[in-house]
Design a protein around this motif. Structure first.
Motif, PDB file in Angstrom:
ATOM      1  N   LYS A   1       0.802  -1.216   0.000  1.00 25.17           N
ATOM      2  CA  LYS A   1       0.000   0.000   0.000  1.00 25.17           C
ATOM      3  C   LYS A   1       0.845   1.280   0.000  1.00 25.17           C
ATOM      4  O   LYS A   1       0.358   2.341   0.406  1.00 25.17           O
ATOM      5  N   LYS A   2       2.046   1.214  -0.446  1.00 29.52           N
ATOM      6  CA  LYS A   2       2.891   2.414  -0.571  1.00 29.52           C
ATOM      7  C   LYS A   2       2.831   2.852  -2.027  1.00 29.52           C
ATOM      8  O   LYS A   2       3.731   2.604  -2.829  1.00 29.52           O
ATOM      9  N   PHE A   3       1.694   3.525  -2.323  1.00 31.62           N
ATOM     10  CA  PHE A   3       1.384   3.790  -3.724  1.00 31.62           C
ATOM     11  C   PHE A   3       2.350   4.791  -4.376  1.00 31.62           C
ATOM     12  O   PHE A   3       2.657   4.673  -5.553  1.00 31.62           O
ATOM     13  N   ALA A   4       2.802   5.793  -3.619  1.00 30.74           N
ATOM     14  CA  ALA A   4       3.717   6.788  -4.204  1.00 30.74           C
ATOM     15  C   ALA A   4       5.030   6.131  -4.626  1.00 30.74           C
ATOM     16  O   ALA A   4       5.523   6.337  -5.744  1.00 30.74           O
ATOM     17  N   LEU A   5       5.597   5.318  -3.730  1.00 31.59           N
ATOM     18  CA  LEU A   5       6.851   4.627  -4.057  1.00 31.59           C
ATOM     19  C   LEU A   5       6.638   3.631  -5.194  1.00 31.59           C
ATOM     20  O   LEU A   5       7.490   3.487  -6.081  1.00 31.59           O
ATOM     21  N   ALA A   6       5.519   2.954  -5.177  1.00 33.59           N
ATOM     22  CA  ALA A   6       5.211   2.023  -6.270  1.00 33.59           C
ATOM     23  C   ALA A   6       5.107   2.769  -7.588  1.00 33.59           C
ATOM     24  O   ALA A   6       5.615   2.330  -8.635  1.00 33.59           O
TER      25      ALA A   6
ATOM     26  N   LEU B   1      -1.580   5.163  -9.648  1.00 30.72           N
ATOM     27  CA  LEU B   1      -1.132   5.130  -8.257  1.00 30.72           C
ATOM     28  C   LEU B   1      -0.859   6.525  -7.714  1.00 30.72           C
ATOM     29  O   LEU B   1      -1.151   6.832  -6.554  1.00 30.72           O
ATOM     30  N   PHE B   2      -0.271   7.403  -8.547  1.00 23.64           N
ATOM     31  CA  PHE B   2       0.007   8.767  -8.091  1.00 23.64           C
ATOM     32  C   PHE B   2      -1.295   9.518  -7.780  1.00 23.64           C
ATOM     33  O   PHE B   2      -1.382  10.268  -6.794  1.00 23.64           O
ATOM     34  N   LEU B   3      -2.324   9.332  -8.619  1.00 24.28           N
ATOM     35  CA  LEU B   3      -3.590  10.029  -8.396  1.00 24.28           C
ATOM     36  C   LEU B   3      -4.293   9.507  -7.143  1.00 24.28           C
ATOM     37  O   LEU B   3      -5.060  10.239  -6.507  1.00 24.28           O
ATOM     38  N   ARG B   4      -4.007   8.261  -6.761  1.00 22.52           N
ATOM     39  CA  ARG B   4      -4.577   7.721  -5.531  1.00 22.52           C
ATOM     40  C   ARG B   4      -3.982   8.398  -4.294  1.00 22.52           C
ATOM     41  O   ARG B   4      -4.551   8.351  -3.207  1.00 22.52           O
ATOM     42  N   CYS B   5      -2.797   9.028  -4.487  1.00 23.83           N
ATOM     43  CA  CYS B   5      -2.125   9.696  -3.370  1.00 23.83           C
ATOM     44  C   CYS B   5      -2.625  11.117  -3.154  1.00 23.83           C
ATOM     45  O   CYS B   5      -2.163  11.812  -2.241  1.00 23.83           O
ATOM     46  N   GLY B   6      -3.490  11.626  -4.022  1.00 18.28           N
ATOM     47  CA  GLY B   6      -4.011  12.970  -3.869  1.00 18.28           C
ATOM     48  C   GLY B   6      -3.022  14.016  -4.360  1.00 18.28           C
ATOM     49  O   GLY B   6      -2.170  13.753  -5.217  1.00 18.28           O
ATOM     50  N   GLU B   7      -3.144  15.227  -3.789  1.00 12.79           N
ATOM     51  CA  GLU B   7      -2.334  16.345  -4.276  1.00 12.79           C
ATOM     52  C   GLU B   7      -0.848  16.187  -3.949  1.00 12.79           C
ATOM     53  O   GLU B   7      -0.015  16.885  -4.528  1.00 12.79           O
ATOM     54  N   ASP B   8      -0.491  15.294  -3.051  1.00 14.23           N
ATOM     55  CA  ASP B   8       0.914  15.133  -2.674  1.00 14.23           C
ATOM     56  C   ASP B   8       1.773  14.651  -3.845  1.00 14.23           C
ATOM     57  O   ASP B   8       2.984  14.913  -3.891  1.00 14.23           O
ATOM     58  N   GLU B   9       1.208  13.930  -4.795  1.00 12.25           N
ATOM     59  CA  GLU B   9       1.991  13.350  -5.880  1.00 12.25           C
ATOM     60  C   GLU B   9       1.550  13.856  -7.246  1.00 12.25           C
ATOM     61  O   GLU B   9       1.785  13.191  -8.261  1.00 12.25           O
TER      62      GLU B   9
ATOM     63  N   VAL C   1       5.292  11.990 -15.030  1.00 14.06           N
ATOM     64  CA  VAL C   1       4.983  10.796 -15.827  1.00 14.06           C
ATOM     65  C   VAL C   1       4.511  11.207 -17.214  1.00 14.06           C
ATOM     66  O   VAL C   1       4.911  10.622 -18.231  1.00 14.06           O
ATOM     67  N   VAL C   2       3.634  12.214 -17.277  1.00 14.76           N
ATOM     68  CA  VAL C   2       3.150  12.693 -18.578  1.00 14.76           C
ATOM     69  C   VAL C   2       4.316  13.182 -19.428  1.00 14.76           C
ATOM     70  O   VAL C   2       4.403  12.886 -20.631  1.00 14.76           O
ATOM     71  N   LYS C   3       5.229  13.910 -18.809  1.00 13.14           N
ATOM     72  CA  LYS C   3       6.387  14.433 -19.552  1.00 13.14           C
ATOM     73  C   LYS C   3       7.288  13.305 -20.037  1.00 13.14           C
ATOM     74  O   LYS C   3       7.799  13.330 -21.155  1.00 13.14           O
ATOM     75  N   ALA C   4       7.472  12.269 -19.185  1.00 17.82           N
ATOM     76  CA  ALA C   4       8.336  11.148 -19.561  1.00 17.82           C
ATOM     77  C   ALA C   4       7.720  10.281 -20.640  1.00 17.82           C
ATOM     78  O   ALA C   4       8.426   9.607 -21.399  1.00 17.82           O
TER      79      ALA C   4
ATOM     80  N   ILE D   1      -2.748  12.412 -20.437  1.00 20.34           N
ATOM     81  CA  ILE D   1      -2.991  13.864 -20.331  1.00 20.34           C
ATOM     82  C   ILE D   1      -4.445  14.139 -19.970  1.00 20.34           C
ATOM     83  O   ILE D   1      -4.748  14.958 -19.078  1.00 20.34           O
ATOM     84  N   ARG D   2      -5.360  13.455 -20.645  1.00 15.52           N
ATOM     85  CA  ARG D   2      -6.775  13.674 -20.358  1.00 15.52           C
ATOM     86  C   ARG D   2      -7.116  13.290 -18.925  1.00 15.52           C
ATOM     87  O   ARG D   2      -7.869  13.997 -18.226  1.00 15.52           O
ATOM     88  N   THR D   3      -6.568  12.167 -18.501  1.00 14.63           N
ATOM     89  CA  THR D   3      -6.851  11.700 -17.136  1.00 14.63           C
ATOM     90  C   THR D   3      -6.385  12.720 -16.112  1.00 14.63           C
ATOM     91  O   THR D   3      -7.119  13.084 -15.176  1.00 14.63           O
ATOM     92  N   LEU D   4      -5.149  13.196 -16.260  1.00 14.22           N
ATOM     93  CA  LEU D   4      -4.605  14.141 -15.300  1.00 14.22           C
ATOM     94  C   LEU D   4      -5.312  15.491 -15.385  1.00 14.22           C
ATOM     95  O   LEU D   4      -5.585  16.136 -14.356  1.00 14.22           O
ATOM     96  N   HIS D   5      -5.644  15.922 -16.602  1.00 13.47           N
ATOM     97  CA  HIS D   5      -6.324  17.205 -16.779  1.00 13.47           C
ATOM     98  C   HIS D   5      -7.688  17.185 -16.094  1.00 13.47           C
ATOM     99  O   HIS D   5      -8.074  18.147 -15.386  1.00 13.47           O
ATOM    100  N   ASP D   6      -8.424  16.095 -16.297  1.00 10.77           N
ATOM    101  CA  ASP D   6      -9.742  15.980 -15.657  1.00 10.77           C
ATOM    102  C   ASP D   6      -9.609  15.973 -14.140  1.00 10.77           C
ATOM    103  O   ASP D   6     -10.424  16.563 -13.422  1.00 10.77           O
ATOM    104  N   TYR D   7      -8.560  15.309 -13.663  1.00  9.19           N
ATOM    105  CA  TYR D   7      -8.355  15.248 -12.212  1.00  9.19           C
ATOM    106  C   TYR D   7      -8.075  16.644 -11.653  1.00  9.19           C
ATOM    107  O   TYR D   7      -8.598  17.027 -10.606  1.00  9.19           O
TER     108      TYR D   7
END
Length: 956
Positions: free
Chosen positions: A613-618, A634-642, A649-652, A663-669
């Motif tokens: 359950k260490k989603f940020a590290l995962a 996994l990053f979006l599950r961590c909320g605004e911290d990640e 990730v989008v840039k990479a 991009i769409r997923t992150l933009h909507d979030y």
């Protein structure tokens, strides 16, 4: 009166053989006495009424006759004197002189024949000469004669006489013989054709079989050039051979002709032939031989070209000018025994050097006893003894090098032959380092290591001496030399020896000098209890073996964090992962991997973290192994911290097929469409920058900066606007006017304090006036900004501006907020309005050169927005144009140079300003800099550039 046995006539004389006498008369005298009394002949031979004449012949210049035991030559001119008489061992039967009379074929009663050379008194046997035969010389072809057999076979056999060659004078019989009629009498031979008379008196002629292929018609294809070549070579017709070879143009034919030319001593022809062949070495040799006049030398050199060295020696020794060449040849061939024999009578002074060189060859071949004798002989030929002074005998070497070489050879051979003490004494006595070193090598090969070590030490061959001490285990002597040793192999061997003696500190030091890291680590861990040093070496060198030893040590001591780190260094990935999993040290494992791990390794770590359950590290580890979709989830599950990690990730995922979906997923979030909560606008800005949508990014940056300005976050707003502008410039994207103007406004406020500190009050006042014109954008600090503006305008002498802003400050909504200590000053300014404003300083526009106020950023004539100086806030001037070496933002050159004197940083990017990097731009560079500042250097920049040029032309 008597019987006439033979009669011969030439153009001046007539000779008659009768009654054993030769009667010779001059034709001119005989004609003048015609019709008168008959006179006695002019000459009767022999003159002494001696032996009976057995044979007689008449040539153009000589009368040649034979008596039973001799052959006589009489010269026809000047009283007909005898020029040569040669005696024969056997009774002479017949003589046949050549047309010139210089060579005579003599036949004795035994049937044997030889050719006598009147010039050098030599006799050459004629092979296979038949009995009952006569001889006819060719009238044209010198050296060719035909033997006519009168009985049994009745045929013609051709012979070729070569008066000189590398083998000396020779007579060769040619094939085939030619049958003729028994009734035909051969009278003469002319250029390979015989002429005769038949029994009926008819004149007959034909070509000899040995000449049948010569002088042919070039269109007669029945006769090949190879057949003609063979006959021409046999007859020594070199000119004909050259013509045939030229037609055939075959390298083998040319080589055959060249060899034949050399055999017959025709150097000029040989030179032409080998030039045709392109044999440069032979051409060079033959050019040297052209100048040789001594026949013995010439023959000898030609024989050396044929590698017939025995014949060459015979010819060289027969040379009258330089017989010592035979000795030089043997020396060049390294045939020293023959050279010594020749030197005894040709050049005794060369015996010492020959003995020396012979000894050197014997030494090379391993014949040491014989080499020692030769070295000693070389010395004894030069000196009275080994320690005596040089004798008067000549040695070819300059100075004392001959004796030095010989004495060195004696020392080496003395050692080689087992006389150790005497050899060592000679070596030490010589004081020659090269000899000492070579003798050390000899003793080493003989396994005399102690003595070899001493010699190597004397020759400053320290490492070799150390090897010898190591072999003899002389550790005390070896240790004294170790400071001078650099060879890794030797240092490692010394370290092993020290380790065997349990001197671990010295062993570790030696291993370290030998760069043997693994053994240093082993000794530090096992014997010296210095784990920290072992850890440092393992990290520094990335040695797999060393890291494995360190990992084992750490596990045995329960230090699993270090064990995991060093297991990875040792490339024991699976073992390291298992230890991290078992002991819950996955963070250590992941940190040790860093950015150098493999996809498989990152995936294992990501799975572990996800399970725990260490989603940020995962997410970070999924991103490293290109699993972008899973990392985003996994990053979006961590909320605004990640969120920033999700943007990374989008840039990479620039080339990933899933990029648009990410991009769409992150933009909507970020807009709150997934959870109903809109996120901080800065994340939208960061996303636009990551995906390269600079237009939307710049708009977002302006909005965020405005929000920061509303709450007084001027530094944050300034940094955001500048970073956005810099990013756009780096990507050569168009810079929006709103972004640029907002940056200018907030930068004008930010630099006021720095200008005041530098006593630039007028510039500070102008910047505050610019800010006060847009005071609504600074709602949190309206009163402080207006107060500062009034104060700085007063300091700068801008009384009217100070009065105007003081009036605004005295308005009811602002007056209560004025600081008490400045309120009276401001009230006094309001009560006394100034009559006029001080005139502002002006400078030319960058585009049209219209002069306008320094603080004005818009030209009233050409309507262009002018670039501003980041140090003073003024508009830029073309004649003083420069930019920051780091951020490339415009700044006045004079102001930049002042900052370098004060050790200040750039007012906008905070980078140190280095004087050597500051440069004033040329006119052409200024245009480019302005274009880039406004449009980022892209297509829009080109458009703006053309527009500026058109404006300038219209103004001109």
């Amino acid at each position: 009166l008597g019987t006439v046995n033979a009669i011969y006539i030439n153009h001046t004389h007539v000779a008659v053989l009768s009654q054993g006498k030769v009667f010779v008369d001059n034709l001119a005298a005989a004609v003048s006495s015609a019709g008168g009394d008959r006179k006695a002949p002019s000459k009767v031979l022999p003159e002494d009424n001696g032996a009976e004449v057995t044979s007689m012949r008449l040539t153009d210049n000589f009368v040649v006759y034979s008596t039973p035991n001799a052959v006589h030559h009489f010269y026809l001119e000047n009283e007909m004197s005898c020029v040569e008489t040669t005696h024969s061992d056997a009774r002479v039967s017949k003589v046949y002189p050549n047309p010139e009379g210089t060579r005579v074929l003599v036949v004795d009663v035994r049937g044997a024949a030889y050719i006598y050379n009147i010039v050098n008194d030599t006799r050459i046997p004629v092979p296979d000469f038949p009995k009952s035969a006569s001889v006819v010389w060719d009238l044209v072809d010198e050296g060719v004669f035909v033997v006519v057999e009168n009985k049994v076979r009745h045929c013609l056999t051709t012979y070729v006489y070569t008066h000189d060659s590398t083998s000396g004078p020779t007579v060769e019989k040619l094939e085939p013989s030619m049958k003729v009629s028994e009734s035909t009498t051969i009278t003469n031979i002319y250029n390979g054709n015989y002429w005769g008379q038949s029994a009926s008196g008819k004149i007959v002629s034909a070509v000899l079989g040995t000449h049948s292929n010569l002088n042919r018609n070039i269109y007669d294809m029945s006769i090949s050039d190879s057949m003609a070549l063979k006959q021409a070579l046999a007859l020594n017709r070199m000119t004909a051979v050259f013509e045939i070879a030229s037609r055939m143009n075959d390298s083998e034919v040319w080589a055959t002709l060249g060899k034949k030319a050399l055999e017959t001593l025709d150097v000029d022809l040989a030179l032409r032939v080998f030039t045709k062949l392109g044999n440069a070495a032979m051409v060079i040799s033959l050019k040297r031989l052209q100048k040789v006049e001594d026949l013995g030398l010439l023959k000898g050199h030609i024989c050396t070209l044929f590698k017939d060295f025995e014949a060459a020696q015979r010819h060289f020794t027969s040379s009258k000018s330089r017989p010592v060449t035979a000795l030089e040849m043997r020396r060049d061939l390294l045939q020293w025994d023959q050279a010594l024999k020749l030197a005894n009578h040709l050049a005794p002074d060369q015996i010492p050097s020959i003995c020396r060189e012979y000894a050197q060859q014997l030494e090379f071949k391993g014949e040491y006893q014989m080499a020692l004798q030769m070295y000693q002989q070389a010395v004894s030929q030069t000196m009275g003894g080994f320690d005596d002074q040089p004798s008067t005998s000549h040695v070819t070497d300059s100075g004392g090098s001959h004796l030095r070489v010989c004495k060195a050879g004696i020392a080496r051979m003395t050692l080689r032959t087992g006389h150790m003490q005497r050899g060592l004494a000679l070596v030490r006595q010589s004081r020659d380092k090269e000899l000492i070193k070579s003798c050390g090598a000899i003793l080493e090969a003989m396994r005399q290591y102690s003595e070899a070590a001493e010699l190597y030490k004397m020759a400053n061959q320290i490492e070799k001496a150390a090897y010898m001490y190591l072999k003899t285990k002389a550790m005390d002597k070896l240790e004294a030399l170790m400071d001078q040793i650099t060879a890794p192999k030797l240092l490692a061997q010394f370290a092993k020896a020290m380790e065997s003696q349990r001197r671990y500190k010295e062993a570790a030091a030696a291993y370290e000098r030998a760069n043997d890291v693994d053994n240093v680590i082993r000794v530090c861990l096992k014997h010296l209890d210095q784990p920290q040093k072992a850890f440092e070496l393992a990290r520094k060198t990335n040695s797999s073996n060393g890291a494995s030893m360190v990992a084992t040590y750490c596990m045995s001591n329960g230090d699993f964090e270090l064990a995991i780190e060093f297991l990875l260094v040792a490339n024991l990935d699976q073992k390291a992962f298992e230890r991290a999993h078992v002991h819950n040290k996955m963070d250590i494992y992941a940190a040790a991997l860093g950015e150098k791990g493999s996809e498989e390794q990152y995936l294992k770590v990501a799975n572990y973290y996800e399970e725990n359950k260490k989603f940020a590290l995962a997410g970070h580890n999924y991103a490293r192994c290109q699993r972008h979709v899973k990392a985003m989830r996994l990053f979006l599950r961590c909320g605004e911290d990640e969120i920033e990690s999700a943007i990374a990730v989008v840039k990479a995922a620039k080339d990933s097929p899933d990029r648009n979906m990410l991009i769409r997923t992150l933009h909507d979030y970020l807009l709150g469409e997934s959870d109903g909560k809109q996120k901080d606008p800065k994340y939208i800005y960061m996303l636009y920058m990551a995906i390269g949508d600079h237009k939307k990014a710049s708009k977002t940056a302006v909005i965020i900066a405005a929000q920061e300005q509303q709450i007084g976050g001027y530094s944050t707003a300034h940094s955001l606007l500048f970073d956005t502008m810099r990013e756009l410039m780096n990507h050569k994207a168009k810079i929006p006017n709103e972004l640029r103007r907002n940056l200018i406004l907030i930068h004008s406020y930010v630099i006021v304090r720095k200008l005041v500190k530098r006593q630039k009050h007028k510039d500070a006042a102008r910047m505050l006036i610019r800010v006060c014109k847009n005071i609504s954008r600074f709602p949190a600090h309206i009163v402080p900004i207006l107060t500062s503006c009034v104060i700085e305008c007063a300091r700068a002498g801008l009384k009217k501006s100070a009065y105007d802003h003081a009036i605004k400050l005295m308005q009811p909504e602002h007056r209560p907020k004025i600081v008490t200590k400045v309120r009276k000053t401001i009230e006094k300014l309001v009560r006394r309005p100034p009559s006029k404003e001080e005139e502002d300083e002006v400078s030319p526009c960058c585009f049209c050169f219209f002069k306008l106020s320094n603080a004005q950023l818009n030209c009233p004539q050409c309507k262009n927005d002018l670039p501003f100086c980041t140090i003073t806030g003024r508009h830029m001037v073309a004649s003083d144009y420069s930019n920051c070496p780091e951020c490339k933002m415009p700044a006045l050159y004079s102001e930049l140079m002042e900052l370098t004197k004060e050790n200040c940083t750039c007012y906008i990017c905070k980078a140190p300003i280095i004087k050597e990097k500051v440069r004033k731009l040329e006119r052409a560079e200024v245009k480019v800099a302005i274009t880039n500042f406004y449009a980022g250097g892209g297509a829009e920049a080109e458009k703006n550039k053309k527009m500026k040029e058109e404006i300038k032309k219209s103004n001109d």
